[in-house]
Design a protein around this motif. Structure first.
Motif, mmCIF file in Angstrom:
data_model
loop_
_atom_site.group_PDB
_atom_site.id
_atom_site.type_symbol
_atom_site.label_atom_id
_atom_site.label_comp_id
_atom_site.label_asym_id
_atom_site.label_seq_id
_atom_site.Cartn_x
_atom_site.Cartn_y
_atom_site.Cartn_z
ATOM 1 N N GLU A 54 -9.370 -5.779 -4.097
ATOM 2 C CA GLU A 54 -9.136 -6.769 -3.047
ATOM 3 C C GLU A 54 -10.353 -7.672 -2.869
ATOM 4 O O GLU A 54 -11.480 -7.188 -2.901
ATOM 5 C CB GLU A 54 -8.849 -6.110 -1.684
ATOM 6 N N ARG A 75 -2.290 -10.060 13.363
ATOM 7 C CA ARG A 75 -2.647 -11.448 13.049
ATOM 8 C C ARG A 75 -1.985 -12.433 14.004
ATOM 9 O O ARG A 75 -1.109 -13.201 13.583
ATOM 10 C CB ARG A 75 -2.263 -11.763 11.601
ATOM 11 N N GLU A 94 -9.019 2.259 1.288
ATOM 12 C CA GLU A 94 -10.022 2.034 2.352
ATOM 13 C C GLU A 94 -10.109 3.192 3.329
ATOM 14 O O GLU A 94 -10.004 3.017 4.556
ATOM 15 C CB GLU A 94 -9.709 0.736 3.103
ATOM 16 N N TYR A 103 -14.870 -8.301 0.779
ATOM 17 C CA TYR A 103 -14.422 -9.560 1.411
ATOM 18 C C TYR A 103 -15.596 -10.501 1.659
ATOM 19 O O TYR A 103 -15.762 -11.040 2.761
ATOM 20 C CB TYR A 103 -13.642 -9.266 2.693
ATOM 21 N N HIS A 115 0.845 -1.190 0.000
ATOM 22 C CA HIS A 115 0.000 0.000 0.000
ATOM 23 C C HIS A 115 0.875 1.233 0.000
ATOM 24 O O HIS A 115 0.521 2.237 0.597
ATOM 25 C CB HIS A 115 -0.849 0.002 1.269
ATOM 26 N N LYS A 151 -3.670 -14.501 3.818
ATOM 27 C CA LYS A 151 -4.545 -14.462 2.625
ATOM 28 C C LYS A 151 -3.746 -14.700 1.337
ATOM 29 O O LYS A 151 -4.273 -14.609 0.229
ATOM 30 C CB LYS A 151 -5.290 -13.123 2.546
ATOM 31 N N TRP A 209 -6.302 3.788 5.362
ATOM 32 C CA TRP A 209 -7.287 3.841 6.439
ATOM 33 C C TRP A 209 -7.493 5.282 6.922
ATOM 34 O O TRP A 209 -7.505 6.207 6.124
ATOM 35 C CB TRP A 209 -6.922 2.867 7.536
#
Ligand code: GCU
Length: 620
Positions: A524, A579, A438, A496, A374, A591, A400
């Protein structure tokens, strides 16, 4: 420690009246607070210039309290660790750092994957190394930094030469006045602390790799030299290569020349008073650059004593209604998203091998396109994309929820955009400048990014502007009506279905309402799977579940009339502090279609089949 400094201060000023002392201290304070250094500059094609590499092992000191730069009253020190001072017998004060005794860190690299003790470390680290140098007369010397995450300060022979904010773009510090013949030393302080008013800000879903993460070198150029240039194929005039060259420190009447020997094309003219020289070159027999034939031409640029050679491909990209035209023909972007995570060894990717492995996997999967997320990726990645024929979406790290109503934050995002476009504008592979990912659908955000988008168009009118938007839903209808879409040439959307929302099969009944008659890229979609973990299609974290997400997506995507590209999330598993699921994620976002150790998951082959059969997506 600090007490002794204070005494020294008082001893020196004992003779002066209190008022004078106060004044002197104030001056010292302000001087020490903002010890200015010239701002670094952008140099196009810096990686194509002869240079003295400073890569290798640097001495390093971890300094969580930044006491090497700031005093106990948080004033910038005059005798900080940038002086690289050696303790002297009889010193009246201790020198509490010694690079000669310090452990080393490799450059270019992040520090997190070099030492377990630095894996989670966020804070300042000092770097130091010596180098031998021979400055020539009538030349300038620049310290070229491929990238330093996040804030960084640089000194040469104890003299401050520049400071910088932004972790993913290259910059160049003028060290002409600081270097001398023979042995020199450079000291850098790099601090990857995250800031609310940062770009990116506090939250990211990738590891905050700190350090001198990309190549560092010294570039020697003539006093008047070509700092930026733009060479591209005209969209409007056929067989015309056009652009401009800017000469820093231009002498009146300086001649500038652009030549493409293989096309027997050359343009010569005088630069205008601002050092800018605009050119148009009529060419014959040009082989256009495309994924199927990534033809690059040697381009020679000369201004006075300065010369540079670049490898550039020539293609046009534009939109026509909801189509994307590459070299005038409709194209569908069969892509995948990619983080600059190094395959196998993990950490920040920064070598040709890293780039060739990642892009090689994408090409093997049938991709003609990658979304580099990004943040601007390394020139090694962009050069590889040019060579290998992979179209690129390049993104500014407006990610974000930034402080969109803070003008200082806008200035930082603009600076990073200037550096991204200024450095990478001649890569044929790059077709899209992405302004953001996003971001919340608010007025300040829309104003902020619309400003960035118009700046990008001013800097470069030859490419398309995009951004990855969030979509809202009403029942099983996905609605793309984010106000920011107005400012974009191509609309990117992230969804998603099957992972953060609903089940994989929900895609079968999902409709899309898109309020823009523009090309759309689904930038995405996807889900986590641990490589080698198997089970029923309904078992999350298994390869079967991830594969099911992909299978159900294709039918839905093919129902979107203006779908002109896709870049599923994500080519390879990458580290993320968000994560922690033990035994499955272990600080990796899983992912990936491929694990960080190169294991291809079932979904990789499902996407490969769809891309090779061209059964998903239409160019027109
Ligand atoms: C987001 C985001 C990515 C993130 C991904 C995920 O959409 O853009 O940066 O990694 O989703 O959650 O895996």
């Amino acid at each position: 420690m600090k007490k002794h400094l204070l005494n020294r201060l008082y001893v020196r000023y004992a003779a002066l009246s209190h008022a004078k002392i106060a004044l002197a201290a104030l001056a010292l304070l302000s001087a020490s607070f903002v010890s200015a250094a010239p701002a670094p500059i952008v140099i196009t094609g810096a990686d194509m210039r002869p240079s003295t590499s400073l890569n290798g092992n640097w001495a390093s000191i971890v300094d969580p309290y930044f006491s090497g730069l700031f005093s106990f009253h948080h004033e910038e020190k005059k005798n900080g660790w940038f002086l690289n001072r050696k303790a002297q017998p009889g010193d009246a004060f201790p020198t509490e750092y010694d690079y000669a005794k310090a452990p080393t860190l490799k450059v270019p690299s992040d520090w997190n994957t070099q030492r377990d003790s630095l894996f989670f470390y966020e804070g300042p680290v000092w770097y130091e190394r010596y180098f031998t140098y021979q400055p020539k007369d009538h030349t300038r010397t620049y310290l070229h930094i491929g990238a330093a995450n996040y804030r960084s300060w640089f000194w040469v022979n104890g003299q401050k030469v520049c400071e910088h904010e932004g972790g993913y773009t290259s910059f160049n510090c003028d060290v002409t006045a600081a270097v001398h013949a023979g042995a020199n030393f450079v000291v850098a302080a790099v601090d990857n602390t995250r800031h609310e008013d940062g770009v990116p800000t506090l939250e990211t879903d990738w590891w905050n790799y700190g350090g001198l993460t990309r190549a560092v070198s010294l570039i020697q150029v003539s006093e008047a030299f070509i700092d930026q240039y733009d060479v591209h194929l005209s969209r409007t005039e056929s067989n015309t290569i056009e652009g401009w060259v800017h000469v820093e420190g231009v002498q009146n009447g300086a001649k500038v020349e652009v030549a493409i020997p293989e096309l027997k094309a050359k343009a010569t003219a005088e630069a205008d008073t601002t050092g800018r020289f605009v050119f148009h070159l009529k060419v014959e027999g040009l082989e256009r650059w495309s994924p199927d034939s990534p033809k690059l031409y040697k381009v020679q640029l000369r201004a006075g004593q300065d010369a540079i050679e670049d490898q550039i491909g020539f293609r046009t990209v534009e939109t026509r209604g909801t189509q994307i035209l590459l070299n005038g023909k409709p194209v569908f972007l069969r892509g995948v998203s990619v983080h600059a995570e190094a395959p196998y060894r993990t950490g920040r990717a920064n070598t040709d091998k890293d780039a060739e492995t990642l892009l090689g996997w994408a090409k093997e999967m049938g991709c003609n396109f990658v979304r580099l997320a990004h943040y601007p990726h390394d020139e090694t990645m962009l050069r590889a994309a040019d060579r290998m024929g992979v179209l690129v979406w390049s993104e500014n790290p407006v990610y974000w929820a930034l402080q969109f109503d803070n003008p200082k934050v806008l200035a930082k995002a603009e600076q990073q955009l200037d550096e991204e476009i200024g450095t990478s504008r001649n890569h044929a592979a790059i077709i899209l400048w992405s302004m953001a990912n996003e971001t919340p659908n608010t007025e300040p955000r829309t104003r902020f990014i619309t400003t960035l988008a118009s700046r990008a168009r001013t800097l470069d009118s030859t490419r398309l502007i995009t951004a990855a938007l969030l979509v809202r839903a009403e029942g099983h209808t996905k609605i793309v009506d984010d106000a920011l879409g107005k400012a974009l040439d191509v609309v990117g959307v992230n969804e998603y279905i099957g992972w953060y929302e609903q089940q994989p099969e929900t895609a079968d009944v999902t409709e899309w309402r898109i309020d823009y008659q523009k090309p759309l890229i689904v930038s995405e979609f996807g889900g986590d799977a641990k490589a080698g973990l198997h089970g029923k299609e309904s078992d999350r974290w298994t390869e079967e579940y991830q594969a099911s997400i992909y299978r159900h997506q294709f039918g839905m995507l093919n129902k979107i009339p203006q779908l002109r590209g896709m870049s599923p999330w994500v080519l390879m598993d990458f580290r993320s502090p968000n994560r922690p699921l033990a035994g499955i994620q272990d600080e990796f976002n899983r992912k990936g279609l491929i694990s960080d150790q190169g294991q291809k998951k079932q979904a990789y082959f499902i996407l490969q089949k769809a891309y090779q059969e061209k059964s998903v997506g239409r160019a027109e």
